[in-house]
Write an enzyme that holds these catalytic residues in place. Structure first.
Site, PDB file in Angstrom:
ATOM      1  N   SER A 112       3.320  -5.004   4.679  1.00 36.07           N
ATOM      2  CA  SER A 112       3.446  -5.441   3.284  1.00 36.07           C
ATOM      3  C   SER A 112       2.245  -6.219   2.783  1.00 36.07           C
ATOM      4  CB  SER A 112       4.679  -6.335   3.121  1.00 36.07           C
ATOM      5  OG  SER A 112       4.573  -7.458   3.986  1.00 36.07           O
ATOM      6  N   GLY A 115       7.183  -4.094   5.996  1.00 38.06           N
ATOM      7  CA  GLY A 115       8.131  -4.210   7.107  1.00 38.06           C
ATOM      8  C   GLY A 115       7.724  -3.505   8.382  1.00 38.06           C
ATOM      9  N   ASN A 134       4.772  -8.198  11.768  1.00 37.73           N
ATOM     10  CA  ASN A 134       6.127  -7.752  12.148  1.00 37.73           C
ATOM     11  C   ASN A 134       6.221  -7.354  13.617  1.00 37.73           C
ATOM     12  OD1 ASN A 134       7.069  -7.938   9.391  1.00 37.73           O
ATOM     13  ND2 ASN A 134       5.836  -6.109   8.988  1.00 37.73           N
ATOM     14  N   ASP A 161       7.115 -16.921  -0.541  1.00 41.59           N
ATOM     15  CA  ASP A 161       7.206 -17.309   0.875  1.00 41.59           C
ATOM     16  C   ASP A 161       5.788 -17.602   1.358  1.00 41.59           C
ATOM     17  OD1 ASP A 161       5.907 -14.878   1.460  1.00 41.59           O
ATOM     18  OD2 ASP A 161       7.768 -13.819   1.829  1.00 41.59           O
ATOM     19  N   HIS A 208       3.452 -13.553   1.757  1.00 44.33           N
ATOM     20  CA  HIS A 208       3.094 -12.587   0.705  1.00 44.33           C
ATOM     21  C   HIS A 208       2.429 -13.285  -0.472  1.00 44.33           C
ATOM     22  CE1 HIS A 208       6.511 -10.837   2.998  1.00 44.33           C
ATOM     23  NE2 HIS A 208       5.681  -9.801   3.003  1.00 44.33           N
TER      24      HIS A 208
END
Ligand SMILES: *[C@@H]1O[C@H](CO)[C@@H](O)[C@H](O)[C@H]1NC(C)=O
Ligand SMILES: *[C@@H]1O[C@H](CO)[C@@H](O)[C@H](O)[C@H]1NC(C)=O
Ligand SMILES: *[C@@H]1O[C@H](CO)[C@@H](O)[C@H](O)[C@H]1NC(C)=O
Length: 250
Positions: A26, A59, A91, A209, A212
């Protein structure tokens, strides 16, 4: 008497015939990781005389990107002289005991783990092994591979600057070395520019967050990538339309 041959017409290959494929998560993907965020891949095209295909998907880890056949999809269309930028890490952590389908086998070499995921007893490789495996696919097609270290989480989150690279940063460098492909320490260049930009500016990039960024943040992250490319002398230098990026070489 010889008849002069008629010169055939050649179509000179345009530099735009070169394609840069982006493989990542992402933090690189178009539209990033949620409302109001963008990935840095969205800001690559303005700096290169090449077609940019952003195949990053939110993701994903090195493992899930492999399992879903996404590296293979790129390998099917990549041609000699193209570029593939591979950047994972956000991830890839976690534990296989509660397997989310993304966690890699721990270690840096040929270790394998077995994990039943989605009803399949899956052979899980280490992070470097996935990247080395993918690199081989692309170099076999004559493509230039650049393994890039993951972006930092907001290093100004506490109000005091602090950047500690994750283990996947070192693993990315190792994978590039073993695979014999290019490496750029994107994470370190982002951190260095963030340090200069300061607390208020960098915190303004992280509205949802600490991973990002806003579009403005993603632009800085893209610039940091090219600063790293220029400073490292990575092969991508050949298609840059400018070599002037803010920041200093590390
Ligand atoms: C190596 O990469 C290819 C292409 O992504 C993939 O099909 C293959 O499963 C990978 N090998 C392993 C052991 O994961
Ligand atoms: C998965 O495969 C490995 C290697 O063949 C085997 O050792 C392991 O027992 C298998 N796990 C399950 C749950 O079947
Ligand atoms: C850092 O920035 C945040 C967000 O703008 C602000 O709330 C905080 O007070 C700042 N901290 C320091 C130490 O300046």
């Amino acid at each position: 008497m010889k008849t002069a041959a008629v010169a055939p017409f050649f179509f000179l290959p345009s530099t735009l015939a070169t394609t840069i494929y982006l493989a990542g998560d992402s933090t690189m993907a178009n539209l990033g990781g949620g409302s109001g965020t963008n990935g840095w891949g969205q800001y690559v095209a303005q700096y290169v005389s090449a077609t940019v295909v952003n195949d990053a998907v939110a993701g994903r880890s090195a493992r899930s990107y492999t399992r879903e056949g996404r590296f293979e999809n790129i390998a099917e269309v990549v041609t000699s002289g193209d570029y593939v930028v591979i950047e994972f890490g956000h991830n890839d952590g976690g534990s296989l005991s509660t397997d989310n389908g993304r966690t890699d086998c721990s270690g840096t070499g040929a270790e394998v783990c077995y994990s039943v995921y989605d009803g399949v007893n899956e052979t899980v490789l280490t992070f470097p092994a996935y990247l080395e495996n993918a690199s081989k696919l692309f170099t076999a097609k004559g493509a230039n591979v650049i393994i890039s270290s993951q972006t930092p989480d907001n290093p100004w989150e506490t109000g005091t600057f602090s950047y500690t690279p994750t283990r996947f940063v070192g693993y990315a460098e190792l994978a590039a070395e073993v695979a014999g492909v290019g490496y750029v320490d994107h994470g370190a260049y982002v951190a260095a520019i963030y340090e200069t930009l300061g607390n208020a500016t960098v915190n303004s990039f992280y509205q949802i967050d600490h991973t990002h960024t806003s579009p403005a943040g993603a632009e800085v992250v893209a610039e940091a990538f090219f600063k790293a490319v220029v400073c490292t002398g990575a092969s991508l230098n050949n298609v840059l339309t400018t070599t002037s990026f803010e920041g200093t070489c590390l």
